[in-house]
Every structure is written in C-alpha cells, then in structure tokens.
Design a protein around this motif. Structure first.
Motif, PDB file in Angstrom:
ATOM      1  N   TRP A 279       0.799  -1.289  -0.049  1.00 31.42           N
ATOM      2  CA  TRP A 279       0.121  -0.060  -0.135  1.00 31.42           C
ATOM      3  C   TRP A 279       0.825   1.397  -0.068  1.00 31.42           C
ATOM      4  O   TRP A 279       0.484   2.389  -0.466  1.00 31.42           O
ATOM      5  N   GLU A 280       2.147   1.020   0.334  1.00 26.77           N
ATOM      6  CA  GLU A 280       3.119   2.359   0.479  1.00 26.77           C
ATOM      7  C   GLU A 280       3.063   2.971  -1.209  1.00 26.77           C
ATOM      8  O   GLU A 280       3.311   3.939  -1.346  1.00 26.77           O
ATOM      9  N   GLN A 281       2.929   2.050  -2.114  1.00 26.94           N
ATOM     10  CA  GLN A 281       3.150   2.534  -3.432  1.00 26.94           C
ATOM     11  C   GLN A 281       1.960   3.696  -3.940  1.00 26.94           C
ATOM     12  O   GLN A 281       2.062   4.224  -4.928  1.00 26.94           O
ATOM     13  N   LEU A 282       0.934   3.479  -3.110  1.00 27.33           N
ATOM     14  CA  LEU A 282      -0.380   4.255  -3.411  1.00 27.33           C
ATOM     15  C   LEU A 282      -0.547   4.956  -2.262  1.00 27.33           C
ATOM     16  O   LEU A 282      -1.586   4.711  -1.511  1.00 27.33           O
ATOM     17  N   PRO A 283       0.165   5.865  -1.641  1.00 28.70           N
ATOM     18  CA  PRO A 283       0.017   6.584  -0.489  1.00 28.70           C
ATOM     19  C   PRO A 283      -1.165   7.301  -0.160  1.00 28.70           C
ATOM     20  O   PRO A 283      -1.526   7.331   0.928  1.00 28.70           O
ATOM     21  N   ALA A 284      -1.840   7.732  -1.383  1.00 29.84           N
ATOM     22  CA  ALA A 284      -3.145   8.494  -1.076  1.00 29.84           C
ATOM     23  C   ALA A 284      -4.298   7.464  -0.694  1.00 29.84           C
ATOM     24  O   ALA A 284      -5.028   7.652   0.025  1.00 29.84           O
ATOM     25  N   GLU A 285      -4.015   6.278  -1.207  1.00 29.30           N
ATOM     26  CA  GLU A 285      -4.988   5.144  -1.089  1.00 29.30           C
ATOM     27  C   GLU A 285      -4.753   4.322   0.299  1.00 29.30           C
ATOM     28  O   GLU A 285      -5.895   4.219   0.969  1.00 29.30           O
ATOM     29  N   ARG A 286      -3.517   4.486   0.842  1.00 35.42           N
ATOM     30  CA  ARG A 286      -3.216   4.161   2.294  1.00 35.42           C
ATOM     31  C   ARG A 286      -3.839   4.946   3.367  1.00 35.42           C
ATOM     32  O   ARG A 286      -4.561   4.678   4.130  1.00 35.42           O
ATOM     33  N   ALA A 287      -3.871   6.308   2.807  1.00 39.34           N
ATOM     34  CA  ALA A 287      -4.149   7.316   3.963  1.00 39.34           C
ATOM     35  C   ALA A 287      -5.780   7.175   4.048  1.00 39.34           C
ATOM     36  O   ALA A 287      -6.224   7.317   5.064  1.00 39.34           O
ATOM     37  N   ARG A 288      -6.280   6.906   2.728  1.00 37.34           N
ATOM     38  CA  ARG A 288      -7.658   6.833   2.809  1.00 37.34           C
ATOM     39  C   ARG A 288      -8.282   5.473   3.413  1.00 37.34           C
ATOM     40  O   ARG A 288      -9.168   5.604   4.125  1.00 37.34           O
ATOM     41  N   LEU A 289      -7.669   4.375   3.439  1.00 33.34           N
ATOM     42  CA  LEU A 289      -7.774   3.313   4.204  1.00 33.34           C
ATOM     43  C   LEU A 289      -7.479   3.759   5.650  1.00 33.34           C
ATOM     44  O   LEU A 289      -8.770   3.257   6.437  1.00 33.34           O
TER      45      LEU A 289
END
Length: 395
Positions: A279-289
C-alpha cells in the motif's frame, strides 16, 4: 453494422491481451484500429462463454460450514501455497483447532509467466491440482474457510485492473471456491462475513487488491538499483487500490456493528521498508484506508496480510489513524520459503516491524479472549507448529 466472427474477436483481443499492462487510452486506440468500439473484456466475453461450456472448471473439495452465530476464539490464516510442493502443513494448522481459516492469496502459482494465453491454461491446471490435493480436502472437511486472491492465483505477476483476462480469472476462482451469490453478483471478489453474538461478534473483511488496482509506478533502472523491489510511491491520486465500488462497500461494512474486525489485504499495508508491492506505493489510497478504518463503528481491529514469503508483526500510529495504534500480522509462505530469517531480517530493517522477519514456512494465528478484550497474534512454524513471534493487544 460490421459483423465480426468469434475467431476475429478472439484474434483482435489476443493482440491486446498479450500486453496486459497497456494503458486504457492505448487499448481504446488499438480497438479503434480494428473498427470495434468495445473494451478488451467485451471482446473476450463470447470467447470465454464458449470456453466455459467446453473445458469444465475445477472445484475445490467440499468445505465445512460455520454458522453465523458461532463465536470465534481462534482464527488461522496463511498465504503463498505452491500446488506442486508438499502440503503437510494443513495437518499442522488443523492441530491448532481454528474456528476459521483465511486463505489470503497466492493460494496457487498458476500464472506461470503469463505471456498471452487467453484461456489461462496454466492457471486452470493449478486449480485442478489443488482440487485433487488430499491434504487440502481433509482440511476443508474439518475447518471452514474464507478466501481471497493475490497475483499468482489472479493470473499475472503483480497484475491488476489492466490484466485483460481478469473476468475469466474471476470465473475460474469463483467456480473453484464456490463463491457466494454476493461475490458472484459483482466484479471483484471482495467479501465480508460476521460471526458470533452481541458482545462477541467478529467481522472478517476480505479485500480484493487485484481486480481494480491501478498499475504501480516503476523506478528507473540503474546498475545501482536497490535490491528490494522495482516500484516507487506514486503521487497520482487518480490511481486506485480498491476501485470506487469496493471503497463504497468497505465504508458500509465498517459502519456495521462488530466487536472485533479482521481486515485482510493480500499485500502489506503498514510497512515502508521495501519497494515491492504494498500500500506504500499508493500513499493516497493508504491514507484513505487509515481514515476509513479510524471512522469505523466502535470495535477492535487487526489487519492481516501475506505475499512476501516472510512474515512478522507490524504496528504504526499516523495522523490518518487519529492516534489509534494499528496492528498488522503478515504470514507468508505456507510451503514456499526463499531464504533464512537471519538474512531477511538483516536485509530489510524496518522500524514498524516489531519482530524478526520470519522466512521459514509459517502460518498466522489470531486468538481472541472475549472476557478480557484481548487478541493475541502469532506466527507459527508450518512444519512443527512452534510459536515464532507473538504479541497480545487490548482493545
């Protein structure tokens, strides 16, 4: 209106499917060159309908059921099972008497360096081998199971939404694992089930990090390229890990009543220590999660992951988690280890990993003490069942 034969459709689609990571815009241009305003998946649909009629898809051995009111006190999970390697570990896991087992990805290695076989022959063969694996059959007869996939049983290494045969792969998966009507009713294989009674309810959320996922950004190749993976985090906030429909579904699931939630991602969530898939590779998605998990209806929570052919216990606190310490247990692999724990721990230092990076074949356990509101997460050796790392968390 131009009429194309099934052979012509298949030929046109094959030319596109041999480049599964082609950008959507390029694929649409290529389709226009054929005079067809259809997506590759739409082109392939009649081919797969005929193929499904003719080949006969494998089905997993029958699985024991778990009643919705059953209170879970011990849950086991694992990932990365090679169908051609020994699977004695099923008996080792069964000896821990889990109420439920989660098979969380790379459940077989059927991709076989996919290079354009639209029929996904090697994937179907991998499932066929699994269907006749006696140890799996014996285990499924005793222990209820929930399943999600990762890249190798999805059909393409590191693949995502741009894998042209993904709908056919989903059909193979859903047929083999006798997927629920809910899963079959929509694209992707994400699923949630809640077990137990009020005060002792466990919600298990199995995410699909393949079907909808955008391509990761690759680092520029140099002779000094780091050894820990090919990807770099992307600042493109249009990229997605789960896709809009699955994100909306997840928000709805997290609003449901539960006392403890098990969040399953086939790839790692917390770590920033490597450049492989995570998930680090899509940081905005990890923050959303993290933000969505922080806003869940009140409950305890632990995240489970696999993929890495090594495992450990991770923890973090971020602004997005609103001060909550989140926990993740990674378990991998069940029968396909790559290197020693000493080597992996040294080559991947990680402030967020609280334990050694266990490379020997392993499975994970989550043990729930409802009286004290504690859960204990641990990795066990897949050969003898010995405890390798453990932590107890109160919620």
């Amino acid at each position: 209106m131009r009429t194309l034969s099934l052979l012509t459709l298949g030929t046109a689609a094959a030319g596109l499917a041999t480049a599964p990571l082609m950008a959507d815009a390029h694929r649409e241009t290529a389709l226009a060159d054929h005079g067809v305003s259809l997506t590759p998946e739409e082109l392939l649909a009649p081919y797969y309908a005929k193929l499904e009629e003719s080949v006969g898809l494998p089905v997993a051995p029958a699985n024991a059921s778990l009643a919705p009111e059953s209170v879970i006190t011990r849950l086991a999970f694992g990932s990365c099972n090679h169908q051609l390697r020994p699977q004695d570990y099923w008996g080792v896991i069964a000896e821990t008497n889990p109420d439920l087992f989660l098979f969380i990805g790379d459940n077989n290695y059927g991709d076989n360096g996919w290079s354009g076989d639209l029929a996904l022959t090697s994937l179907r063969e991998a499932y066929r081998v699994q269907a006749t694996t006696p140890e799996l059959g014996e285990f499924r007869a005793q222990v209820p199971m929930m399943v999600t996939w990762d890249d190798h049983d999805f059909g393409f290494n590191d693949g995502g939404a741009n894998f042209a045969p993904r709908r056919w792969s989903e059909t193979i998966y859903e047929t083999f694992w006798s997927a629920s009507d809910e899963v079959r009713s929509r694209p992707g294989i994400y699923e949630s089930r809640t077990f137990g009674i009020e005060g002792q309810r466990t919600q298990v959320i199995m995410l699909d990090t393949r079907y909808f996922r955008s391509d990761f950004d690759r680092m520029e190749y140099t002779m000094n390229r780091p050894p820990l993976g090919p990807y770099v985090p992307s600042d493109d906030e249009s990229k997605t890990m789960l896709g809009n429909a699955q994100w909306e579904w997840l928000q709805q699931e997290l609003a449901k009543p539960a006392d403890l939630r098990i969040i399953v991602s086939s790839i790692q969530i917390i770590t920033d220590a490597h450049d492989y898939e995570s998930w680090e590779q899509l940081p905005a998605e990890r923050a959303r999660l993290y933000e969505m998990l922080a806003n869940r209806a009140e409950s305890g929570m632990v995240m489970l992951s696999g993929d890495r052919h090594a495992g450990g216990i991770y923890s973090d606190v971020t602004p997005e988690t609103k001060g909550e310490r989140v926990w993740e247990l990674t378990s991998s692999s069940l029968n396909y280890s790559f290197s020693s724990t000493e080597r992996n721990t040294a080559r991947e230092p990680d402030a967020k990993r609280l334990t050694d990076f266990i490379s020997e074949e392993n499975f994970g356990l989550v043990e729930i003490d409802w009286a004290t509101r504690n859960f204990t997460i641990s990795l066990r050796g897949a050969v003898e069942g010995e405890e390798r790392v453990t932590r107890t968390v109160s919620w």
